[in-house]
Design an enzyme around this catalytic site. Sequence first.
Site, PDB file in Angstrom:
ATOM      1  CG  HIS A   1      -0.418   9.002  -0.318  1.00 53.04           C
ATOM      2  ND1 HIS A   1      -0.970  10.141   0.213  1.00 53.04           N
ATOM      3  CD2 HIS A   1       0.809   9.376  -0.785  1.00 53.04           C
ATOM      4  CE1 HIS A   1      -0.123  11.143   0.084  1.00 53.04           C
ATOM      5  NE2 HIS A   1       0.965  10.706  -0.530  1.00 53.04           N
TER       6      HIS A   1
ATOM      7  CB  THR B   1      -2.611  -4.161  15.058  1.00 52.78           C
ATOM      8  OG1 THR B   1      -1.986  -5.423  15.296  1.00 52.78           O
ATOM      9  CG2 THR B   1      -1.653  -3.270  14.290  1.00 52.78           C
TER      10      THR B   1
END
Length: 403
Positions: free
Chosen positions: A366, A314
């Site tokens: 994560h 993006t």
Amino acid sequence: MILEMKVPSPGESITEVEIAEWLVSDGDYVEKDQAIAEVDSDKATLELPAEESGIITLKAEVGDAVAVGAVVCLIDTSAEKPSGATKTETKPAAKEEVKEKAPAPKEEKTSYATGAASPAAKKILAEKNIDTATIKGTGKDGRITKDDAVKAVPSMGTPKGGSRGESRTKLSMLRRKVAERLVSVKNETAMLTTFNEIDMSAIFALREQYKEDFKSKHGVGLGFMSFFTQAVIRALQLYPSVNSMIDGKEMISFDFCDISIAVSGPKGLMVPVIRNAENLSFRGVEAEVKRLAIRAREGDITVDEMTGGTFTITNGGVFGSMLSTPIINPPQSAILGMHNIVERPIAKNGAVVIAPIMYLALSYDHRIIDGKESVGFLVAIKEALENPEELLMGNNVKKALEL
């Protein structure tokens, strides 16, 4: 014969659409394959073509959420096509105005219920932090109803003059779905963001030297997106866990790179996908980015062109963003945020010089990507962009650019 037109399935996993706009009116004669409506799904806006010719009868209103397979209109296929004669509208005769006596104002009846909120209304007002004393109830004897609570807005303070108008606009299905997905990402992933900075001097030099030849030969500009896409592909191949996603208790890893490119479209954020980007050259990436961006901005993008993707890029820099923390595009596990390029003082070979610098942000899940891998992935992108001739072009710029 009456034909029932049902909502076709725009794509896998889509169960309902919203009528964005009727392109015809009730009672119109429509031709086969004529676009009769625009419908919003949670991924794109699509046109609904007439299945046969005939007189149409609408069965849904603009803004209605309609299940896939539900009937939205009827077409009388036995009706003949009307001649070119135009209909003349006859205006009804003006009615004689009759002045009526204004009714006497009703006396407001008060009771123990006046100003009291129903349990549902009380809960809604508490969530909005609005005092019941500030609300005038429309229920029996002035009781505050649930509808009153839903429509209530917090006080904006004492007006001091000037315009204080407001408007309400219904969110499109695409915008509502994007909102739901972004909130779910925040709630369901262990999202972290790591940052780095890129010295864009080498890319600036290459573009300055070859952009005219590149455009004249290939018909597309040599932009930044091809460099970033090639750098991302290299990094994904070095760190395959970033090119993975969680499915229940399993991790799915991909040996291909389908790169999603976030594009701001007229209906909101759209994310078309460059399939098998690892097989594309600089020219191929630039041509595909241009094609998909044009289709997204003109509203021609299809659900299939926005389905899938293993990693997203993006670019908030086109709007002037210096730094941001992009949100992961589910079910992917990572997203790269590009930002604006600003000349900044940096240290080079023991001296302070001015260089074009861009800040990069990598948001990642994560749960499957460790800190070591995320940082290494972003460093690999930095290395490739600061030394593109060697790491992205194999020390042969003209061959890489197909010049």
